[in-house]
Design an enzyme around this catalytic site. Sequence first.
Site, PDB file in Angstrom:
ATOM      1  N   ARG A   1       0.311  -9.074  10.814  1.00  0.00           N
ATOM      2  CA  ARG A   1       1.582  -8.413  11.145  1.00  0.00           C
ATOM      3  C   ARG A   1       2.740  -9.390  10.987  1.00  0.00           C
ATOM      4  O   ARG A   1       3.894  -8.994  10.881  1.00  0.00           O
ATOM      5  CB  ARG A   1       1.590  -7.896  12.588  1.00  0.00           C
ATOM      6  CG  ARG A   1       0.556  -6.853  12.972  1.00  0.00           C
ATOM      7  CD  ARG A   1       0.452  -5.725  12.011  1.00  0.00           C
ATOM      8  NE  ARG A   1      -0.612  -5.970  11.023  1.00  0.00           N
ATOM      9  CZ  ARG A   1      -0.779  -5.265   9.928  1.00  0.00           C
ATOM     10  NH1 ARG A   1       0.051  -4.296   9.631  1.00  0.00           N
ATOM     11  NH2 ARG A   1      -1.756  -5.537   9.089  1.00  0.00           N
TER      12      ARG A   1
ATOM     13  N   LYS B   1       0.820  -1.213   0.000  1.00  0.00           N
ATOM     14  CA  LYS B   1       0.000   0.000   0.000  1.00  0.00           C
ATOM     15  C   LYS B   1       0.854   1.264   0.000  1.00  0.00           C
ATOM     16  O   LYS B   1       0.649   2.170  -0.812  1.00  0.00           O
ATOM     17  CB  LYS B   1      -0.921  -0.021   1.235  1.00  0.00           C
ATOM     18  CG  LYS B   1      -1.701   1.257   1.479  1.00  0.00           C
ATOM     19  CD  LYS B   1      -2.728   1.079   2.585  1.00  0.00           C
ATOM     20  CE  LYS B   1      -2.086   0.841   3.933  1.00  0.00           C
ATOM     21  NZ  LYS B   1      -1.430   2.064   4.475  1.00  0.00           N
ATOM     22  N   THR B   2       1.826   1.322   0.903  1.00  0.00           N
ATOM     23  CA  THR B   2       2.662   2.517   1.013  1.00  0.00           C
ATOM     24  C   THR B   2       3.481   2.719  -0.257  1.00  0.00           C
ATOM     25  O   THR B   2       3.627   3.846  -0.751  1.00  0.00           O
ATOM     26  CB  THR B   2       3.591   2.414   2.243  1.00  0.00           C
ATOM     27  OG1 THR B   2       2.793   2.199   3.413  1.00  0.00           O
ATOM     28  CG2 THR B   2       4.409   3.676   2.420  1.00  0.00           C
TER      29      THR B   2
ATOM     30  N   ASP C   1      -4.510   8.112   3.162  1.00  0.00           N
ATOM     31  CA  ASP C   1      -4.118   6.765   3.580  1.00  0.00           C
ATOM     32  C   ASP C   1      -5.049   6.285   4.688  1.00  0.00           C
ATOM     33  O   ASP C   1      -5.605   7.101   5.436  1.00  0.00           O
ATOM     34  CB  ASP C   1      -2.666   6.813   4.086  1.00  0.00           C
ATOM     35  CG  ASP C   1      -2.055   5.434   4.241  1.00  0.00           C
ATOM     36  OD1 ASP C   1      -2.646   4.458   3.738  1.00  0.00           O
ATOM     37  OD2 ASP C   1      -0.994   5.337   4.869  1.00  0.00           O
TER      38      ASP C   1
END
Length: 607
Positions: free
Chosen positions: A568, A33-34, A221
């Site tokens: 995570r 995503k980033t 975001d």
Amino acid sequence: MNPILNELNPVQQQAAQIKDGPILILAGAGSGKTKTLTHRIAYLIKHHNIPARNILAVTFTNKAAEEMQTRINRILPQSNSLAWMGTFHSICVKILRRELNKTNLGFTSNFTIFDDQDQLSIIKKILKELSLDPPKINPRAVRAFIENAKNEAQTADEMEKFSRGEFQKIANQIYHLYEKYLKSQNGLDFDDLLIKTVALFNLYPEILKKYQNIFCYILVDEYQDTNQIQYQLIKLLARQHLNLCAIGDDSQSIYQFRGADFRNILNFEKDYPNVQVIKLEQNYRSTKNILKAAQDIIEKNLHRTDKTLWTQNPKGAPITLAGLEDEQEEALFIISEIKSLRQTGVKPSDCVVLYRTHAQSRAIEEQLIKTNLGYKIIGGVSFYQRSEIKDILAYVKLLANPHSRISLERIAGKPPRGIGAQTLIKGGKKLNDFLKLMENIRLISREKKPAEIIDLVARRTGYKDWLLENSPEAESRWENIKELKTVAQEYDNLADFLEKTALHQPTDQIEDEAEKIHLMTFHNVKGLEYPIVFMVGMEEGLFPHSRSLLEPQELEEERRLCYVGITRAKKRLYLTHAQSRRFFGSFQSNPASRFLDELPNDILDII
């Protein structure tokens, strides 16, 4: 192909290349995503020649904003930094500092930002003035009432219509007085930063037009975590150009208790009918087994967008599911596994222990101390909440904003000057002498930088000598103030420095300390990743939390929280539950979490 797109997969490239119109990017956990967002910004600047100053990029954490800026600098080494990249709060502070003096909103541009502790202090003061008993009326509950109202963009007058029962009516009465108190001190709390910006835009169309013209392209975001006031802010700013790119994952919406509304992302297509929707479904972070576990959990939720994550990563180790006797054995199991993993080259900082409530860390901390294993709690007592740090910052805030009564009340008696509560109310020579001292320091400090001002304040007020003489932890507390000076050295002016400290977040504490295991709640791990993840306390009533068991909507949020925890993990995932545990002073014995029943046996290693 444009070199900016080289590192992206075909779907990411598609998202990066669209120039105009509304875009919704549904980005699954670990799907880049980033990277997609930063390359899209770089593509707008380099390929479409959009000036960086005309791009607004909103993140939810300081850490995310810093990471994005670093990545953009790497892609475009010659580019200027994005002036309008940051959290909702930091963007709004910047706008308010520029515009408040031009308005009749009742605040000036040198306003003070009140943090959580400042809010509580004001509420306790009001309770005392109203002769209300704090044990009966919990100040934290009142603060939560006010925060919830502000997140829903409801004023105290508007909340009167909805207040039911004795507590809500009293809380709303306090809300009225709280707002007057803030205004008298030229102070804004965190929620006000957004509320006043929206009010500014609604009341002054020419100011709104100015920022609509500046922000030709807007990227948000973690759109699934927007609350009502954030939603309104973005809608106002995007109304002129409609070049809004929202990126997020409804499956990772976990902040309902803060007012976040995941329906904002579900309804994006209704708000912007011509939207282009892109799904990022390839996961780069986790093994196939970990991804399978996450998918099987989240699929049980009814309210979600349709995404199926996949990965080219190896199948990986099975997920370890350990049923243990109690919280002590749970802690010893974690330590034993980490010690074994270290033999294979795993560093302690590669490991994170996640729990649903802060109280669960106690048993784990005790065992880590006994075995001399270093650890770091993320989201515990923040550096900026330490007494000596808040004292020095109160001095500095009073220099920046002489109307900040709450700052005055905090430090008038530190060191003791014979200024008590009555002197603060009635005035007197000792109070006047102190205010003259502060005025002299203000005059001397006008041309000085923040680090110099901190040193000046500590010496001229006698605070340094008093701290070193009167505290059993004097040296370590003074070292904290010296560390604050280190932070201050990054800033040229006081306003920027005070904004940094006021807008600090728990995840800003994370450093690369190889010898320390990280401990934190599931909520604090959002946006992070670790090779090794331990999810502890997987029991009914604890996770999912007892508050959610009778509310389908809250149970779905707990499941999203579980999904966040699982995703995570990069290489190994451990899930633990105990037959019984001492919790809040009593023994509890609860069955294993329903989330564990939703996992297929073929990916589990059951102990």
